[in-house]
Design a protein around this motif. Structure first.
Motif, mmCIF file in Angstrom:
data_model
loop_
_atom_site.group_PDB
_atom_site.id
_atom_site.type_symbol
_atom_site.label_atom_id
_atom_site.label_comp_id
_atom_site.label_asym_id
_atom_site.label_seq_id
_atom_site.Cartn_x
_atom_site.Cartn_y
_atom_site.Cartn_z
ATOM 1 N N UNK A 1 -6.249 -14.767 83.399
ATOM 2 C CA UNK A 1 -4.966 -14.088 83.203
ATOM 3 C C UNK A 1 -4.088 -14.846 82.210
ATOM 4 N N UNK A 2 -4.083 -16.159 82.315
ATOM 5 C CA UNK A 2 -3.297 -16.971 81.378
ATOM 6 C C UNK A 2 -3.852 -16.819 79.963
ATOM 7 N N UNK A 3 -5.171 -16.870 79.824
ATOM 8 C CA UNK A 3 -5.790 -16.749 78.496
ATOM 9 C C UNK A 3 -5.466 -15.397 77.876
ATOM 10 N N UNK A 4 -5.505 -14.328 78.670
ATOM 11 C CA UNK A 4 -5.199 -12.994 78.161
ATOM 12 C C UNK A 4 -3.744 -12.923 77.701
ATOM 13 N N UNK A 5 -2.836 -13.472 78.515
ATOM 14 C CA UNK A 5 -1.413 -13.458 78.171
ATOM 15 C C UNK A 5 -1.156 -14.238 76.878
#
Length: 322
Positions: free
Chosen positions: A313-317
């Motif tokens: 989720x962090x990488x996508x954001x």
């Protein structure tokens, strides 16, 4: 790096704001807060002791807990609680907006010293705790309790960009994704408080790397701090990955789907959670020069389980909101 020359119009129509992806208060309330935050889970963030206990349980870094006082008969013994503790903060358990927070940087059990050097007596502290218990600073005036925690040893990395007060990073988290961020910087006008409504500066931060992309005060673009003269384009948020990790981890300690995480930087421990907010304000959009709605809708458009882990989720954001 030079901040982009974004210009905010003085007057715009609601339709123009909607087309620009600006999230309004009514839409925030019914489409996100009411839809993704159950009332039963509000105590996770409205009760500061509960928030702290959840943080400790889920290994979210936060200020050290000393104890709490819930009854008037306990107030007289507050010195026993802080004996051997060199510094401490007293907070209303259900307070908001920073009201009722008292910071003591040093004491000898008789005299208690605020950060500005002002001396407080035992009687002053006693009365302050009593006022907290009576609900003077709480939401709705409800009977409250006093929370004691160790002072954060705030890092001086932002000393050029803030007037006296302590900056904090606000991250909006939606369904576990950090979607927008800013750092709030105190000014002389805001009386050293990082409160945008009192004149502090909000500097929007890119989710990708924490670098500044816009800055505003009183809804107007600014490029330099009004008191120190420092250029916001030179601001660097250290340990940005840890900020994102801490904010996203908060989504695992509460079922709330939409919240704001406020983070300060400790000199020794790094980023620490100050508090969570189930009703984060919308001024963060002004600080970023960018609407929040399109980011929220992008997350809503993802198929269930698109990103199973916190790291994903962090990488996508970081990829989408750079």
């Amino acid at each position: 790096m030079k901040l982009p020359a974004v210009r905010l119009p003085r007057l715009v129509s609601p339709a123009s704001l909607h087309r620009a992806g600006v999230l309004g208060m009514n839409q925030r309330n019914y489409a996100y807060i009411m839809r993704y935050n159950r009332r039963a889970d509000y105590p996770d963030v409205d009760d500061k002791l509960r928030t702290k206990q959840l943080a400790i349980r889920h290994h979210v870094a936060t200020a050290e807990l000393i104890g709490s006082i819930r009854h008037q008969y306990e107030v007289r013994g507050f010195r026993d609680m802080i004996a051997g503790v060199p510094d401490f903060v007293i907070k209303p358990g259900h307070g908001s907006g920073g009201r009722g927070i008292l910071v003591i940087k040093r004491h000898d059990g008789v005299n208690f010293y605020k950060p500005n050097g002002e001396v407080c007596s035992y009687e002053f502290i006693y009365e302050h705790i009593s006022n907290i218990l009576s609900g003077l600073y709480s939401l709705g005036g409800q009977v409250d309790y006093a929370l004691f925690e160790r002072c954060i040893d705030f890092s001086d990395v932002y000393s050029r960009f803030s007037f006296q007060g302590v900056p904090d990073v606000r991250l909006i988290v939606f369904c576990g994704y950090p979607v927008m961020s800013m750092i709030r910087l105190a000014t002389r006008e805001s009386d050293g408080r990082a409160n945008l409504h009192q004149g502090a500066v909000g500097v929007g931060l890119r989710i990708r790397d924490g670098r500044p992309e816009f800055a505003a005060s009183h809804n107007k673009e600014v490029t330099h701090h009004p008191d120190t003269g420092a250029a916001f384009s030179e601001l660097v948020v250290p340990q940005w990955e840890e900020h994102l990790e801490l904010a996203a981890r908060c989504a695992e300690m509460t079922p709330l789907g939409y919240f704001g995480a406020d983070i300060a930087t400790d000199r020794r421990r790094g980023p620490l959670l100050l508090e969570l907010n189930a009703r984060p304000g919308l001024a963060i959009q002004i600080a970023n020069g960018h609407g929040l709605l399109s980011r929220l809708r992008l997350i809503e458009s993802l198929p269930p389980g698109a990103h199973a882990t916190r790291a994903e989720k962090i990488a996508f954001a970081r990829e989408q909101f750079g």
